[in-house]
Design an enzyme around this catalytic site. Structure first.
Site, PDB file in Angstrom:
ATOM      1  N   SER A 239     -36.476 -13.426 -31.368  1.00  0.00           N
ATOM      2  CA  SER A 239     -35.683 -12.521 -32.206  1.00  0.00           C
ATOM      3  C   SER A 239     -35.079 -13.265 -33.369  1.00  0.00           C
ATOM      4  CB  SER A 239     -34.574 -11.881 -31.371  1.00  0.00           C
ATOM      5  OG  SER A 239     -33.629 -12.878 -31.048  1.00  0.00           O
ATOM      6  N   LYS A 240     -34.615 -12.511 -34.339  1.00  0.00           N
ATOM      7  CA  LYS A 240     -33.987 -13.071 -35.536  1.00  0.00           C
ATOM      8  C   LYS A 240     -32.851 -14.023 -35.171  1.00  0.00           C
ATOM      9  CE  LYS A 240     -35.283 -10.580 -39.398  1.00  0.00           C
ATOM     10  NZ  LYS A 240     -35.852 -11.188 -40.590  1.00  0.00           N
TER      11      LYS A 240
END
Ligand code: GLU
Length: 458
Positions: A239-240
């Site tokens: 994920s970011k």
């Protein structure tokens, strides 16, 4: 028809709700490579039926990112939001066949249910339901079989069987008359003649529902192939928050599209020999579904970085020279090309080009590399450098060979180690502690400039 005889038509079917994640990109890549490998068709379908999550910007970014990766689609994009009539008719078809029903349960009622939908409207007589739809809000639900099981054969995972009692009466048409993902996906894959569905393994639990829908329509199912999940290096979802995760992030970081495609292609697939660095043609030539493996894979940014460097080396020097020329338009082509050739093997990212090339074209005003300065610069350095400057002055042909000889001469006559001489000289001319070979840098700068820089002491 068998897998071999069916014309191959595959799709990438993203929902434009956010950025293009590397997982999505990998799905697109596998579909693309497979289609190209067997002379099939790769089409793009935009699954935009979730109007609450639809995002115009995301759609634009998605198209831009796919093109940037070089994954040109043969057909589409087809927008599901423009095909509502088709899904509506399909839902009616299932109702007529007794495989689906109108459901009038309110949101409030559904919220009180603890174990999924209780099939409250399943047995409403159709005539009664048809009257009620005139004035009441409704959804259409699929009438899932209550017993037995549903099987499908995943091309890389083998047979997967799910007891039907685990599948609820899923909504296929929503209150806003938009289809749900399940209905739209099945209807489109059928009418668009999708031969193989290659998608992330988060969709595995949807597939039995889809198989039931195909059966209810009386349609043949496509082949299914669920791709392995891509995990973050320490486990868990990529994920970011854990760093770069979208195609846009990697582009901004200076990755080449082919390096990213190459790296992602190896997350779950291998060419069957020990090749790793491949261009698109080579990936297409080697691609086959049989060599996709189902085990989770982990995303390793260091490896991607390495891969990027390898792809940079595959680019021509003149391409880099063109980039450099943009930064230093007044410089001579010959020098620009020389610098490009010197820097190419050292670049990990194209974005480093500007910082790494600066000292070739502009005199550094100070030593910017404090660490190297503390490590290599001594009180003796100015004296040593002057000895080198004097020796370099004598050179007529200012080339690598003679420069090297000049340094060797100073080392010998003054009993200085080469490192004690070369590192401070490098700092003096370039302002940094690392870069291409010193002799090459000096040759490239030219005699006069070198001597000028050596004689200025930071
Ligand atoms: N729209 C789905 C997605 O966003 C497509 C899943 C599928 O390929 O069926 O991934």
């Amino acid at each position: 028809m068998t897998q071999e005889t069916k014309p191959v038509r595959v799709r990438f079917a993203p929902s434009p709700t956010g950025y293009l994640h590397v997982g999505g990109a990998r799905t697109a890549i596998y579909n693309y490579l497979f289609a190209k490998a067997v002379g099939g068709t790769f089409y793009l379908r935009i699954e935009d039926t979730d109007r609450k999550r639809y995002n115009e910007e995301a759609l634009k970014d998605l198209l831009r990112d796919l093109k940037w990766l070089g994954l040109e689609w043969d057909e589409g994009p087809f927008f599901q939001s423009e095909r509502l009539e088709i899904y509506g008719k399909a839902a009616e078809q299932l109702i007529d066949k007794g495989h689906a029903y109108y459901c009038f349960c309110t949101e409030e009622r559904l919220q009180t249910l603890e174990h999924g939908y209780d099939r409250h409207c399943r047995d409403l007589p159709l005539v009664e339901a048809q009257k009620r739809i005139e004035s009441e809000k409704f959804v259409v639900r699929f009438k899932a079989p209550l017993n037995g099981s549903t099987k499908f054969n995943d091309l890389i995972r083998g047979e997967i069987e799910t007891p039907n009692k685990d599948l609820d009466d899923l909504v296929i048409l929503k209150r806003d008359k938009f289809p749900t993902y399940h209905l739209a996906s099945v209807v489109d894959d059928h009418y668009m003649q999708t031969s193989h569905v290659l998608r992330g393994d988060e969709w595995i639990s949807s597939t039995p529902k889809h198989v039931l829908l195909y059966n209810a329509f009386g349609w043949e199912t496509p082949f299914f192939c669920h791709l392995p999940v891509i995990l973050a290096p320490g486990g868990g979802k990529l994920s970011k928050r854990k760093g770069a995760a979208s195609v846009g992030d990697f582009r901004d970081l200076g990755y080449l599209p082919h390096a990213l495609v190459n790296y992602l292609s190896l997350l779950g697939w291998s060419p069957g020999d020990d090749r790793e660095v491949m261009n698109l043609e080579e990936m297409i030539g080697a691609f086959s579904l049989e060599r996709i493996q189902p085990k989770a894979v982990s995303f390793d940014e260091k490896k991607l970085e390495w891969m990027n460097g390898m792809h940079i080396r595959l680019l021509s020097d003149s391409l880099f020279a063109d980039e450099l020329k943009k930064l230093y338009p007044a410089e001579q082509d010959e020098k620009v090309l020389k610098v490009a050739a010197l820097l190419k093997p050292r670049l990990k990212f194209t974005t480093e080009l500007s910082a790494m090339s600066k000292y070739f074209f502009e005199r550094p005003e100070k030593c910017e590399d404090e660490k190297a300065y503390t490590k290599y610069w001594t009180e003796q350095s100015p004296k040593h450098i002057e000895l080198v400057a004097k020796e370099l002055e004598k050179i007529e042909d200012f080339d690598v060979k003679n420069i090297e000889l000049a340094f060797a001469k100073v080392c010998e006559s003054s009993e200085i180690k080469l490192g004690a001489l070369a590192q401070p000289a490098r700092l003096a001319v370039s302002g940094v502690g690392a870069g291409p070979g010193l002799w090459e840098i000096l040759e490239c700068l030219g005699k006069e400039e070198c001597i000028f820089r050596l004689r200025r002491v930071f």
